[in-house]
Design a protein around this motif. Structure first.
Motif, short mmCIF file in Angstrom:
data_model
loop_
_atom_site.label_atom_id
_atom_site.label_comp_id
_atom_site.label_asym_id
_atom_site.label_seq_id
_atom_site.Cartn_x
_atom_site.Cartn_y
_atom_site.Cartn_z
N VAL A 103 0.98 -1.03 0.20
CA VAL A 103 0.21 -0.01 -0.08
C VAL A 103 1.29 1.38 -0.09
O VAL A 103 1.88 1.25 0.46
CB VAL A 103 -1.36 0.36 1.16
CG1 VAL A 103 -2.04 1.32 1.38
CG2 VAL A 103 -1.92 -1.62 1.06
N ILE A 104 0.74 2.00 -0.74
CA ILE A 104 1.15 3.41 -0.79
C ILE A 104 0.05 4.37 -0.68
O ILE A 104 -0.91 4.35 -0.67
CB ILE A 104 1.95 3.77 -2.17
CG1 ILE A 104 0.98 3.76 -3.26
CG2 ILE A 104 2.87 2.87 -1.99
CD1 ILE A 104 1.48 4.58 -4.24
N LEU A 105 0.75 5.75 -0.34
CA LEU A 105 0.33 7.55 -0.13
C LEU A 105 0.22 7.89 -1.18
O LEU A 105 1.42 8.81 -1.32
CB LEU A 105 -0.05 7.82 1.37
CG LEU A 105 -0.90 8.58 1.33
CD1 LEU A 105 -2.41 8.39 1.37
CD2 LEU A 105 -0.03 9.81 3.01
N CYS A 122 -4.56 6.13 -1.23
CA CYS A 122 -4.57 5.18 -1.08
C CYS A 122 -4.70 4.20 -1.45
O CYS A 122 -5.58 3.63 -2.46
CB CYS A 122 -5.47 5.06 0.67
SG CYS A 122 -4.71 3.49 1.58
N LYS A 123 -3.27 3.60 -2.46
CA LYS A 123 -3.11 3.10 -3.51
C LYS A 123 -2.76 1.40 -3.43
O LYS A 123 -2.17 0.89 -2.23
CB LYS A 123 -2.63 3.30 -4.16
CG LYS A 123 -2.73 2.81 -5.99
CD LYS A 123 -1.80 3.14 -7.18
CE LYS A 123 -1.92 2.94 -8.54
NZ LYS A 123 -1.35 3.49 -9.34
N ALA A 124 -3.55 0.14 -3.38
CA ALA A 124 -3.37 -0.99 -3.21
C ALA A 124 -2.59 -1.30 -4.09
O ALA A 124 -3.02 -1.37 -5.22
CB ALA A 124 -4.57 -1.86 -2.41
N GLU A 125 -1.15 -2.01 -4.03
CA GLU A 125 -0.57 -2.62 -4.67
C GLU A 125 -1.60 -3.75 -6.18
O GLU A 125 -1.75 -3.44 -7.56
CB GLU A 125 0.87 -3.55 -4.69
CG GLU A 125 1.94 -3.45 -5.54
CD GLU A 125 2.70 -4.20 -5.84
OE1 GLU A 125 3.62 -4.30 -6.41
OE2 GLU A 125 2.96 -4.19 -4.28
N THR A 126 -2.55 -4.00 -5.60
CA THR A 126 -3.36 -5.37 -5.96
C THR A 126 -4.39 -4.71 -5.89
O THR A 126 -5.16 -4.63 -4.82
CB THR A 126 -2.96 -6.84 -6.04
OG1 THR A 126 -3.31 -7.00 -4.65
CG2 THR A 126 -1.56 -7.46 -6.34
N ASN A 127 -5.60 -4.22 -7.13
CA ASN A 127 -6.63 -4.22 -6.76
C ASN A 127 -7.47 -5.41 -7.40
O ASN A 127 -9.04 -5.08 -8.02
CB ASN A 127 -7.46 -2.69 -7.33
CG ASN A 127 -6.94 -1.47 -6.86
OD1 ASN A 127 -6.57 -1.53 -5.41
ND2 ASN A 127 -6.17 -0.96 -7.31
N ALA A 128 -8.07 -6.82 -6.70
CA ALA A 128 -8.76 -7.38 -7.02
C ALA A 128 -9.38 -7.94 -6.25
O ALA A 128 -10.84 -8.23 -6.96
CB ALA A 128 -7.78 -8.85 -7.05
N SER A 129 -9.71 -6.99 -4.82
CA SER A 129 -10.78 -7.25 -4.69
C SER A 129 -10.97 -6.01 -3.66
O SER A 129 -9.99 -4.75 -3.49
CB SER A 129 -10.72 -8.35 -3.11
OG SER A 129 -9.16 -7.74 -2.19
N ALA A 167 -5.00 -0.63 3.73
CA ALA A 167 -6.26 -1.09 3.74
C ALA A 167 -6.45 -2.58 3.80
O ALA A 167 -5.15 -2.69 3.86
CB ALA A 167 -5.61 -1.34 1.55
N ALA A 168 -7.42 -2.71 3.94
CA ALA A 168 -7.53 -4.46 4.73
C ALA A 168 -7.24 -5.50 5.17
O ALA A 168 -7.16 -5.49 3.36
CB ALA A 168 -8.80 -4.13 5.07
N GLY A 169 -6.24 -5.74 5.39
CA GLY A 169 -5.79 -7.27 5.07
C GLY A 169 -4.70 -7.17 4.40
O GLY A 169 -3.94 -8.05 3.97
N LEU A 170 -3.81 -5.78 3.96
CA LEU A 170 -2.49 -5.29 2.71
C LEU A 170 -1.65 -5.12 3.46
O LEU A 170 -0.44 -4.36 3.73
CB LEU A 170 -3.00 -5.17 1.33
CG LEU A 170 -3.93 -5.20 0.86
CD1 LEU A 170 -4.12 -4.27 -0.15
CD2 LEU A 170 -3.32 -6.66 0.15
N GLY A 171 -2.09 -4.59 4.93
CA GLY A 171 -1.08 -3.41 5.39
C GLY A 171 -1.28 -2.02 5.40
O GLY A 171 -2.11 -1.29 4.92
N GLU A 172 -0.36 -1.08 5.72
CA GLU A 172 -0.04 0.06 6.28
C GLU A 172 0.97 0.83 5.29
O GLU A 172 1.88 0.00 4.66
CB GLU A 172 0.44 0.31 7.25
CG GLU A 172 -0.63 2.52 7.21
CD GLU A 172 0.07 2.81 9.62
OE1 GLU A 172 0.07 3.89 10.16
OE2 GLU A 172 -0.27 2.13 9.75
N SER A 173 -0.02 1.92 4.83
CA SER A 173 2.14 2.43 4.03
C SER A 173 3.10 3.14 4.76
O SER A 173 2.46 3.30 6.00
CB SER A 173 0.54 3.88 3.15
OG SER A 173 0.82 4.89 3.68
N GLU A 174 4.15 3.63 4.40
CA GLU A 174 4.88 4.38 4.78
C GLU A 174 4.49 5.16 5.10
O GLU A 174 3.11 6.44 4.10
CB GLU A 174 6.34 4.66 3.87
CG GLU A 174 6.72 3.57 2.80
CD GLU A 174 8.21 3.36 3.88
OE1 GLU A 174 8.32 4.12 5.24
OE2 GLU A 174 8.89 2.36 3.43
#
Length: 241
Positions: A103-105, A122-129, A167-174
Protein backbone atom coordinates in the motif's frame (compact mmCIF):
# COMPACT_ATOMS: atom_id res chain seq x y z
CA UNK A 1 -4.46 15.31 -7.06
CA UNK A 2 -6.07 18.75 -7.16
CA UNK A 3 -3.22 20.75 -5.72
CA UNK A 4 -1.42 24.03 -6.22
CA UNK A 5 2.28 23.20 -5.78
CA UNK A 6 4.37 25.94 -4.25
CA UNK A 7 7.93 26.64 -5.25
CA UNK A 8 9.96 29.21 -3.33
CA UNK A 9 12.62 29.48 -6.04
CA UNK A 10 12.75 30.20 -9.75
CA UNK A 11 14.14 26.71 -10.35
CA UNK A 12 12.06 23.78 -9.10
CA UNK A 13 12.37 20.03 -9.19
CA UNK A 14 9.14 18.64 -10.66
CA UNK A 15 8.18 15.00 -10.05
CA UNK A 16 5.96 13.07 -12.46
CA UNK A 17 3.68 11.47 -11.40
CA UNK A 18 3.29 14.17 -8.76
CA UNK A 19 3.60 12.19 -5.55
CA UNK A 20 6.24 11.29 -2.98
CA UNK A 21 5.61 7.52 -2.65
CA UNK A 22 6.05 4.85 -5.33
CA UNK A 23 5.83 1.08 -5.58
CA UNK A 24 8.87 -0.95 -6.47
CA UNK A 25 9.36 -1.04 -10.29
CA UNK A 26 7.40 2.20 -10.83
CA UNK A 27 8.78 4.75 -13.32
CA UNK A 28 9.57 8.33 -12.24
CA UNK A 29 10.43 11.41 -14.30
CA UNK A 30 12.35 14.23 -12.61
CA UNK A 31 12.79 17.59 -14.33
CA UNK A 32 14.33 20.93 -13.45
CA UNK A 33 11.85 23.67 -14.32
CA UNK A 34 13.58 27.06 -14.57
CA UNK A 35 11.49 30.18 -15.24
CA UNK A 36 14.43 31.96 -16.90
CA UNK A 37 16.95 29.38 -18.09
CA UNK A 38 15.94 25.76 -18.68
CA UNK A 39 19.50 24.57 -19.30
CA UNK A 40 22.49 24.15 -17.05
CA UNK A 41 20.68 22.27 -14.28
CA UNK A 42 21.22 18.62 -13.32
CA UNK A 43 19.14 16.32 -11.15
CA UNK A 44 20.99 14.99 -8.11
CA UNK A 45 20.05 12.85 -5.16
CA UNK A 46 21.25 11.70 -1.76
CA UNK A 47 20.45 8.18 -0.58
CA UNK A 48 21.53 6.23 2.46
CA UNK A 49 23.40 3.71 0.28
CA UNK A 50 25.37 5.78 -2.21
CA UNK A 51 25.47 9.35 -0.90
CA UNK A 52 25.22 12.30 -3.33
CA UNK A 53 25.22 11.31 -6.99
CA UNK A 54 24.00 13.00 -10.20
CA UNK A 55 21.64 11.45 -12.71
CA UNK A 56 23.21 8.94 -15.14
CA UNK A 57 25.79 7.82 -12.53
CA UNK A 58 24.22 4.40 -12.15
CA UNK A 59 20.69 5.28 -11.07
CA UNK A 60 18.95 7.31 -13.79
CA UNK A 61 18.83 8.14 -17.48
CA UNK A 62 18.90 11.74 -18.77
CA UNK A 63 16.01 11.66 -21.27
CA UNK A 64 16.32 15.38 -22.11
CA UNK A 65 18.12 18.51 -20.95
CA UNK A 66 17.72 18.89 -17.19
CA UNK A 67 15.46 15.80 -17.05
CA UNK A 68 16.15 12.41 -15.47
CA UNK A 69 14.09 9.21 -15.64
CA UNK A 70 14.19 6.21 -13.33
CA UNK A 71 12.71 3.34 -15.31
CA UNK A 72 12.42 0.70 -12.57
CA UNK A 73 12.59 1.99 -9.03
CA UNK A 74 13.84 0.07 -6.01
CA UNK A 75 13.72 0.79 -2.26
CA UNK A 76 17.40 1.80 -2.55
CA UNK A 77 16.21 4.77 -4.66
CA UNK A 78 14.57 6.25 -1.56
CA UNK A 79 16.19 9.57 -0.75
CA UNK A 80 16.29 13.34 -1.22
CA UNK A 81 16.27 14.72 -4.78
CA UNK A 82 17.03 18.23 -6.06
CA UNK A 83 18.34 20.24 -9.04
CA UNK A 84 21.79 21.81 -9.03
CA UNK A 85 23.44 24.22 -11.46
CA UNK A 86 27.03 24.21 -12.65
CA UNK A 87 27.71 27.10 -10.26
CA UNK A 88 26.37 25.24 -7.22
CA UNK A 89 22.89 26.80 -6.98
CA UNK A 90 20.24 24.43 -5.66
CA UNK A 91 16.50 24.10 -6.11
CA UNK A 92 13.90 22.82 -3.68
CA UNK A 93 14.39 19.34 -2.22
CA UNK A 94 11.87 16.51 -2.60
CA UNK A 95 11.77 13.42 -0.40
CA UNK A 96 10.90 10.35 -2.47
CA UNK A 97 10.08 6.97 -0.96
CA UNK A 98 10.17 3.69 -2.89
CA UNK A 99 8.49 0.92 -0.95
CA UNK A 100 8.01 -2.82 -1.25
CA UNK A 101 4.87 -2.57 0.88
CA UNK A 102 1.50 -3.46 -0.66
CA UNK A 103 0.00 0.00 0.00
CA UNK A 104 1.16 3.55 -0.76
CA UNK A 105 -0.24 6.97 0.02
CA UNK A 106 -0.37 9.25 -3.02
CA UNK A 107 0.22 12.76 -1.69
CA UNK A 108 1.79 15.89 -3.26
CA UNK A 109 5.55 15.80 -3.63
CA UNK A 110 5.80 19.58 -3.08
CA UNK A 111 4.21 21.95 -0.54
CA UNK A 112 0.67 23.07 -1.38
CA UNK A 113 -0.72 26.57 -1.06
CA UNK A 114 -3.14 27.45 1.70
CA UNK A 115 -6.73 27.26 0.43
CA UNK A 116 -5.96 24.75 -2.34
CA UNK A 117 -7.96 21.55 -2.77
CA UNK A 118 -5.85 18.45 -2.09
CA UNK A 119 -6.86 14.87 -2.82
CA UNK A 120 -5.01 12.03 -1.10
CA UNK A 121 -5.27 8.50 -2.50
CA UNK A 122 -4.65 5.25 -0.69
CA UNK A 123 -3.52 2.87 -3.41
CA UNK A 124 -3.19 -0.89 -3.10
CA UNK A 125 -0.70 -2.68 -5.34
CA UNK A 126 -3.37 -5.23 -6.22
CA UNK A 127 -7.03 -4.25 -6.55
CA UNK A 128 -8.47 -7.72 -7.00
CA UNK A 129 -11.04 -7.16 -4.26
CA UNK A 130 -12.76 -4.22 -2.63
CA UNK A 131 -10.76 -2.91 0.29
CA UNK A 132 -11.65 -0.76 3.24
CA UNK A 133 -9.22 2.12 3.47
CA UNK A 134 -8.21 4.06 6.57
CA UNK A 135 -6.44 7.43 6.60
CA UNK A 136 -4.29 8.56 9.52
CA UNK A 137 -2.79 11.92 10.45
CA UNK A 138 -0.01 11.93 13.02
CA UNK A 139 -1.04 8.39 13.99
CA UNK A 140 -4.72 9.25 14.54
CA UNK A 141 -7.51 7.75 12.41
CA UNK A 142 -9.29 10.58 10.55
CA UNK A 143 -11.21 8.87 7.70
CA UNK A 144 -12.44 5.44 6.61
CA UNK A 145 -14.07 4.56 3.28
CA UNK A 146 -14.10 2.10 0.39
CA UNK A 147 -13.03 4.58 -2.29
CA UNK A 148 -9.46 5.04 -1.07
CA UNK A 149 -9.79 8.79 -1.53
CA UNK A 150 -9.70 11.66 0.95
CA UNK A 151 -10.21 15.31 -0.03
CA UNK A 152 -9.09 18.44 1.80
CA UNK A 153 -11.36 21.04 0.22
CA UNK A 154 -9.38 24.03 1.47
CA UNK A 155 -5.97 23.18 2.88
CA UNK A 156 -4.87 25.10 5.98
CA UNK A 157 -1.87 25.09 8.30
CA UNK A 158 -3.81 22.79 10.63
CA UNK A 159 -3.75 20.13 7.88
CA UNK A 160 0.03 19.89 8.01
CA UNK A 161 1.31 16.63 9.41
CA UNK A 162 2.43 13.09 8.77
CA UNK A 163 -0.15 11.11 6.79
CA UNK A 164 -0.40 7.36 6.33
CA UNK A 165 -3.11 5.02 5.07
CA UNK A 166 -3.97 1.36 5.25
CA UNK A 167 -5.98 -1.18 3.25
CA UNK A 168 -7.73 -4.02 5.03
CA UNK A 169 -5.65 -7.18 4.83
CA UNK A 170 -2.72 -5.45 3.08
CA UNK A 171 -1.15 -3.37 5.82
CA UNK A 172 -0.16 0.27 6.14
CA UNK A 173 1.72 2.65 3.87
CA UNK A 174 4.87 4.59 4.60
CA UNK A 175 4.38 8.08 6.02
CA UNK A 176 4.39 11.28 3.94
CA UNK A 177 4.61 14.78 5.34
CA UNK A 178 2.10 17.28 3.93
CA UNK A 179 3.29 20.89 3.99
CA UNK A 180 0.79 23.75 3.60
CA UNK A 181 2.39 27.07 2.72
CA UNK A 182 0.81 30.35 3.75
CA UNK A 183 1.79 33.28 1.51
CA UNK A 184 -0.07 36.42 2.66
CA UNK A 185 1.96 38.73 0.43
CA UNK A 186 1.58 36.51 -2.64
CA UNK A 187 5.25 36.99 -3.44
CA UNK A 188 6.22 33.40 -4.20
CA UNK A 189 6.09 31.56 -7.50
CA UNK A 190 3.28 29.03 -7.98
CA UNK A 191 3.89 26.25 -10.48
CA UNK A 192 1.57 23.72 -12.09
CA UNK A 193 2.17 21.64 -15.15
CA UNK A 194 -0.59 23.39 -17.12
CA UNK A 195 0.21 26.97 -16.14
CA UNK A 196 3.98 26.83 -16.35
CA UNK A 197 4.33 28.42 -19.83
CA UNK A 198 2.25 31.37 -18.65
CA UNK A 199 4.40 31.67 -15.55
CA UNK A 200 7.51 31.64 -17.75
CA UNK A 201 6.07 34.49 -19.87
CA UNK A 202 5.08 36.44 -16.77
CA UNK A 203 8.57 36.08 -15.37
CA UNK A 204 10.13 37.40 -18.60
CA UNK A 205 7.73 40.34 -18.56
CA UNK A 206 8.57 41.15 -14.94
CA UNK A 207 12.28 41.05 -15.71
CA UNK A 208 12.04 42.97 -19.00
CA UNK A 209 9.62 45.78 -18.06
CA UNK A 210 12.16 47.75 -15.92
CA UNK A 211 14.65 47.74 -18.82
CA UNK A 212 11.95 48.86 -21.25
CA UNK A 213 10.89 51.71 -18.98
CA UNK A 214 14.52 52.77 -18.51
CA UNK A 215 15.04 52.84 -22.28
CA UNK A 216 11.92 54.96 -22.82
CA UNK A 217 12.94 57.36 -20.02
CA UNK A 218 16.46 57.81 -21.42
CA UNK A 219 14.96 58.43 -24.87
CA UNK A 220 12.70 61.18 -23.51
CA UNK A 221 15.60 62.81 -21.64
CA UNK A 222 17.76 62.72 -24.79
CA UNK A 223 14.92 64.23 -26.86
CA UNK A 224 14.37 67.07 -24.38
CA UNK A 225 18.08 67.89 -24.18
CA UNK A 226 18.36 67.89 -27.98
CA UNK A 227 15.36 70.20 -28.21
CA UNK A 228 16.88 72.57 -25.61
CA UNK A 229 20.14 72.63 -27.56
CA UNK A 230 18.36 73.49 -30.84
CA UNK A 231 16.37 76.23 -29.10
CA UNK A 232 19.60 77.72 -27.73
CA UNK A 233 21.24 77.70 -31.17
CA UNK A 234 18.18 79.35 -32.71
CA UNK A 235 18.04 82.02 -30.02
CA UNK A 236 21.77 82.75 -30.47
CA UNK A 237 21.40 83.06 -34.24
CA UNK A 238 18.47 85.48 -33.84
CA UNK A 239 20.45 87.58 -31.40
CA UNK A 240 23.38 87.89 -33.85
CA UNK A 241 21.09 89.04 -36.64
Amino acid sequence: MLVTPFCLMLTCLQVSPDRSQFFRYDSISLSCEDLINSTGWKVKRKTSDSGVRPCYSGWGFPSAASTCTIGNTYPTDTGVYWCESDTGERSNEVNITITDRAVILESPAMPVSEGAAVVLYCKAETNASKHKYNFFKDGRLIRSNCSGEMTLLSASKSDEGLYTCSAAGLGESEGSWLTVFSDPNNQHVQLTSVSFPGSRLLCHLIVGIPYLLSTILLGLIYRDRKREKLDSIYAYSVAIK
